[in-house]
Scaffold this active site. Sequence first.
Site, PDB file in Angstrom:
ATOM      1  N   LYS A  60       0.864  -1.179   0.000  1.00 43.88           N
ATOM      2  CA  LYS A  60       0.000   0.000   0.000  1.00 43.88           C
ATOM      3  C   LYS A  60       0.898   1.225   0.000  1.00 43.88           C
ATOM      4  O   LYS A  60       1.961   1.226   0.628  1.00 43.88           O
ATOM      5  CB  LYS A  60      -0.874   0.012   1.252  1.00 43.88           C
ATOM      6  CG  LYS A  60      -1.855   1.169   1.293  1.00 43.88           C
ATOM      7  CD  LYS A  60      -2.653   1.180   2.579  1.00 43.88           C
ATOM      8  CE  LYS A  60      -3.787   0.197   2.481  1.00 43.88           C
ATOM      9  NZ  LYS A  60      -4.764   0.341   3.585  1.00 43.88           N
ATOM     10  N   SER A  61       0.500   2.249  -0.715  1.00 39.89           N
ATOM     11  CA  SER A  61       1.269   3.485  -0.737  1.00 39.89           C
ATOM     12  C   SER A  61       0.313   4.665  -0.792  1.00 39.89           C
ATOM     13  O   SER A  61      -0.892   4.494  -1.015  1.00 39.89           O
ATOM     14  CB  SER A  61       2.230   3.515  -1.931  1.00 39.89           C
ATOM     15  OG  SER A  61       1.513   3.452  -3.137  1.00 39.89           O
TER      16      SER A  61
END
Length: 106
Positions: A60-61
Amino acid sequence: VVSLILDAIGEHPVYLVISEMAPIMSGVRESDQPRAMYLCELPLDLSTRALGPGGDLLSKSFQGEGFHEYHKQVRQLFDKVQMRKPLSSRGRSREQYMLARGFRGD
């Protein structure tokens, strides 16, 4: 936690690192974004230390300050990098998932 993971795998490389870490957002971008980027950098660091050649990273970013440099670093380490925004994510959310395939490690 990273040292515990590295101890558990020993000398055996892994071929997939998955991370869905996210900070608790305060609504103050000046403090939220650095915390989010730190949580992006942790699985990337683990990947450089634990992935075998050809391994993948799914993480996730969050788009924002520091993301461009982070994305550039990931592209240098992996053969292919794809970004996807999940349908379940709010339109205004900076959340995305990054799939980096083909680690170019030793």
